[in-house]
Design an enzyme around this catalytic site. Structure first.
Site, mmCIF file in Angstrom:
data_model
loop_
_atom_site.group_PDB
_atom_site.id
_atom_site.type_symbol
_atom_site.label_atom_id
_atom_site.label_comp_id
_atom_site.label_asym_id
_atom_site.label_seq_id
_atom_site.Cartn_x
_atom_site.Cartn_y
_atom_site.Cartn_z
ATOM 1 N N ASP A 13 1.689 -7.150 3.622
ATOM 2 C CA ASP A 13 1.585 -5.766 3.716
ATOM 3 C C ASP A 13 -0.029 -5.158 3.554
ATOM 4 O O ASP A 13 -0.118 -4.284 3.240
ATOM 5 C CB ASP A 13 2.530 -4.762 2.946
ATOM 6 N N HIS A 43 5.375 -5.390 10.278
ATOM 7 C CA HIS A 43 4.296 -5.069 10.744
ATOM 8 C C HIS A 43 4.227 -3.692 11.251
ATOM 9 O O HIS A 43 4.971 -3.435 12.210
ATOM 10 C CB HIS A 43 3.347 -5.893 11.615
ATOM 11 N N THR A 124 13.961 -9.939 0.762
ATOM 12 C CA THR A 124 14.009 -9.067 1.673
ATOM 13 C C THR A 124 15.261 -8.766 2.286
ATOM 14 O O THR A 124 15.792 -7.772 3.166
ATOM 15 C CB THR A 124 13.086 -9.366 2.969
ATOM 16 N N VAL A 250 10.376 -3.487 6.426
ATOM 17 C CA VAL A 250 11.822 -3.922 6.246
ATOM 18 C C VAL A 250 12.824 -3.426 5.811
ATOM 19 O O VAL A 250 13.737 -3.184 6.064
ATOM 20 C CB VAL A 250 11.601 -5.506 6.203
ATOM 21 N N THR A 251 12.514 -3.160 4.504
ATOM 22 C CA THR A 251 13.438 -2.901 3.474
ATOM 23 C C THR A 251 13.550 -1.168 2.922
ATOM 24 O O THR A 251 14.532 -0.711 2.427
ATOM 25 C CB THR A 251 13.417 -3.671 2.164
ATOM 26 N N THR A 322 -10.284 2.270 8.735
ATOM 27 C CA THR A 322 -10.740 3.364 8.100
ATOM 28 C C THR A 322 -9.557 4.505 8.572
ATOM 29 O O THR A 322 -9.914 5.662 8.434
ATOM 30 C CB THR A 322 -12.313 3.882 8.598
HETATM 31 P P1 GTP Z 1 1.157 -6.299 7.173
HETATM 32 O O1 GTP Z 1 2.568 -6.719 7.056
HETATM 33 O O2 GTP Z 1 -0.105 -7.123 6.710
HETATM 34 O O3 GTP Z 1 0.902 -6.373 8.618
HETATM 35 O O4 GTP Z 1 0.990 -5.145 6.898
HETATM 36 P P2 GTP Z 1 2.105 -4.058 7.116
HETATM 37 O O5 GTP Z 1 1.864 -3.592 8.754
HETATM 38 O O6 GTP Z 1 3.381 -4.350 6.733
HETATM 39 O O7 GTP Z 1 1.358 -2.716 6.440
HETATM 40 P P3 GTP Z 1 2.475 -1.400 6.507
HETATM 41 O O8 GTP Z 1 3.984 -1.638 7.016
HETATM 42 O O9 GTP Z 1 2.096 -0.907 5.273
HETATM 43 O O10 GTP Z 1 1.619 -0.662 7.732
HETATM 44 C C1 GTP Z 1 0.201 -0.530 7.584
HETATM 45 C C2 GTP Z 1 0.521 1.128 7.858
HETATM 46 O O11 GTP Z 1 -0.892 1.411 7.424
HETATM 47 C C3 GTP Z 1 0.382 1.261 9.277
HETATM 48 O O12 GTP Z 1 0.753 2.586 9.462
HETATM 49 C C4 GTP Z 1 -0.975 1.215 9.804
HETATM 50 O O13 GTP Z 1 -1.267 1.987 10.873
HETATM 51 C C5 GTP Z 1 -1.806 1.813 8.587
HETATM 52 N N1 GTP Z 1 -3.052 1.149 8.276
HETATM 53 C C6 GTP Z 1 -3.620 -0.056 8.611
HETATM 54 N N2 GTP Z 1 -4.769 -0.102 8.336
HETATM 55 C C7 GTP Z 1 -5.288 1.246 7.733
HETATM 56 C C8 GTP Z 1 -6.348 1.547 7.217
HETATM 57 O O14 GTP Z 1 -7.412 1.022 7.365
HETATM 58 N N3 GTP Z 1 -6.164 3.100 6.822
HETATM 59 C C9 GTP Z 1 -5.224 3.692 7.003
HETATM 60 N N4 GTP Z 1 -5.070 5.161 6.456
HETATM 61 N N5 GTP Z 1 -4.169 3.312 7.429
HETATM 62 C C10 GTP Z 1 -4.124 1.813 7.890
HETATM 63 P P1 IMP Z 2 12.148 -13.564 1.078
HETATM 64 O O1 IMP Z 2 10.773 -14.024 2.143
HETATM 65 O O2 IMP Z 2 12.795 -12.428 1.873
HETATM 66 O O3 IMP Z 2 12.899 -14.676 0.813
HETATM 67 O O4 IMP Z 2 11.740 -12.624 -0.201
HETATM 68 C C1 IMP Z 2 10.743 -13.238 -1.147
HETATM 69 C C2 IMP Z 2 9.863 -12.389 -1.828
HETATM 70 O O5 IMP Z 2 8.981 -12.341 -0.895
HETATM 71 C C3 IMP Z 2 10.252 -11.014 -2.031
HETATM 72 O O6 IMP Z 2 9.461 -10.585 -3.429
HETATM 73 C C4 IMP Z 2 9.839 -10.156 -0.908
HETATM 74 O O7 IMP Z 2 9.660 -8.870 -1.336
HETATM 75 C C5 IMP Z 2 8.625 -10.833 -0.548
HETATM 76 N N1 IMP Z 2 8.335 -10.846 0.918
HETATM 77 C C6 IMP Z 2 8.526 -11.387 1.930
HETATM 78 N N2 IMP Z 2 8.200 -11.136 2.995
HETATM 79 C C7 IMP Z 2 7.438 -10.068 2.875
HETATM 80 C C8 IMP Z 2 6.583 -9.305 3.524
HETATM 81 O O8 IMP Z 2 6.306 -9.407 4.850
HETATM 82 N N3 IMP Z 2 5.806 -8.485 2.942
HETATM 83 C C9 IMP Z 2 5.754 -8.279 1.691
HETATM 84 N N4 IMP Z 2 6.630 -8.993 0.930
HETATM 85 C C10 IMP Z 2 7.526 -9.961 1.195
HETATM 86 MG MG MG Z 3 4.218 -5.930 6.276
#
Ligand code: GTP
Ligand code: IMP
Ligand code: MG
Length: 336
Positions: A13, A43, A124, A250-251, A322
């Site tokens: 994340d 994502h 998850t 996801v969760t 940003t």
């Molecule tokens: P990964 O699993 O690493 O891909 O991250 P993620 O996509 O799960 O992260 P998350 O679900 O928290 O999503 C990222 C959120 O933060 C999305 O809504 C993006 O648009 C936002 N985001 C990503 N980069 C930035 C940033 O630099 N600034 C801000 N304010 N938001 C961001």
């Molecule tokens: P699993 O991969 O579902 O077996 O979860 C094992 C551990 O990894 C738990 O702590 C989850 O929260 C973490 N985890 C698995 N995938 C992600 C991800 O994409 N983002 C953040 N945590 C994750």
């Molecule tokens: Mg993620």
């Protein structure tokens, strides 16, 4: 960059989805291919005013010219895959390898029903751990066994390597984060396989000598979902006060949060062989960074923070997030 791997530097994340989609567009990648565990990943991508939440397809879908592939090392949930193909309207350009193992309902039931997995580890609940266990026991179904996936079956390693031979750009997307790795993370509070760059390359059939760049993505603070140690963990109240509160893609679980961890960052650089770093959510910590796309327009404090990361890790920070939208990035790849 002919081939570039993107991985998370902390506990997942980090905002990899956004960095991947930026590079896919900007560098016009011909192939985007997913490595990593499977649909336990989530994502979020904000593209043309809409938020997409993807668990199986590469985040690079924002580039309509990119082929979207899933490597043989990745576990596939067919329902999730087919739904996302529909959602991003990409049926003609999606492919998955015949050797991807298949997550079945029994794996999800085992994951959710296990006091050890969903209780102690805080998984998850997407069935990835039990499915990888079946894969190791050589009892898992593979994508080639399912008629509903027939139209998508693609020899992913051959496609990736042929594209490189022809001079195409290949973007390889890792998932989770370095310290959720089964080998390098805080066992037992980890995911069900290694997720560092070397394994991500193997997941898609890319040999180590064919990897040109490894981008490790950090967020300006650290978050973690599920159990396990988190240095400097803040209370939920303090997390909210700082504007760092986040909820899992996801969760839906609230993520735990702590400050940027330089020791972990140095180790992530070492374990992944990083050639470049990306830093996301700089605007959340330094509000005047919001929407900035030129490095010189960042506030001094934010630039000092970036310099400190570069000094501590010895690797340049080339991409800086940003804001949430794909184009809200400072791109200083000219410095390398
Ligand atoms: P990964 O699993 O690493 O891909 O991250 P993620 O996509 O799960 O992260 P998350 O679900 O928290 O999503 C990222 C959120 O933060 C999305 O809504 C993006 O648009 C936002 N985001 C990503 N980069 C930035 C940033 O630099 N600034 C801000 N304010 N938001 C961001
Ligand atoms: P699993 O991969 O579902 O077996 O979860 C094992 C551990 O990894 C738990 O702590 C989850 O929260 C973490 N985890 C698995 N995938 C992600 C991800 O994409 N983002 C953040 N945590 C994750
Ligand atoms: Mg993620």
């Amino acid at each position: 960059m002919p081939s570039l791997i993107i991985v998370g530097g902390f506990y997942g994340d980090e905002g990899k989805g956004k960095i991947v989609s930026y590079i896919a567009e900007k560098d016009d990648c011909s192939i985007a291919v997913r490595g990593g565990v499977g649909p336990n990943a989530g994502h979020s991508i904000v593209w043309e005013g809409k938020t997409y939440r993807l668990r199986m397809l590469p985040s690079a879908f924002v580039n309509p010219r990119a082929r979207l592939l899933i490597g043989p090392g990745v576990l596939v949930n067919p329902q999730v895959f087919l739904k996302e193909v529909e959602e991003v309207k990409a049926a003609g350009r999606c492919g998955l390898d015949p050797l991807c193992a298949i997550i079945e309902q029994k794996h999800i039931d085992q994951d959710r029903g296990s006091q050890h997995l969903s209780g102690k580890i805080g998984t998850t609940g997407t069935g990835t751990g039990p499915c990888n266990a079946d894969r190791v026991n050589r009892t898992a179904l593979l994508a080639r066994d399912l008629p509903e996936l027939k139209n998508y079956i693609t020899d992913v390693p051959a496609t990736v390597n042929e594209a490189l031979e022809e001079g195409g750009r290949v973007l390889v997307e890792g998932t989770q984060g370095t310290f959720l790795s089964l080998f390098h993370g805080s066992y037992p509070f980890v995911t069900s396989k290694d997720v560092t760059a070397s394994s991500i390359a193997a997941d898609v059939g890319l040999g180590p000598t064919n990897v040109d760049d490894v981008v490790v993505v950090f967020k300006a603070y650290v978050t973690r979902v599920g159990s396990g140690f988190l240095k400097g963990e803040l209370s939920p109240e303090e997390t909210a006060k700082r504007g760092w509160a986040e909820y899992g893609t996801v969760t839906g679980r609230q993520r735990r949060a702590g400050p940027f961890d330089f020791d972990l960052a140095r180790r992530a650089v070492m374990l992944n062989g990083a050639t470049q770093l990306a830093l996301t959510k700089l605007d959340i910590v330094y509000q005047e960074s919001r929407g900035v796309t030129d490095y010189k327009d960042l506030p001094n404090e934010a630039r000092d923070f970036i310099k400190k990361i570069e000094e501590e890790t010895g690797v340049p920070v080339t991409l800086i997030g940003t804001g949430p939208a794909v184009e809200e990035v400072v791109d200083r790849r000219e410095i390398i």
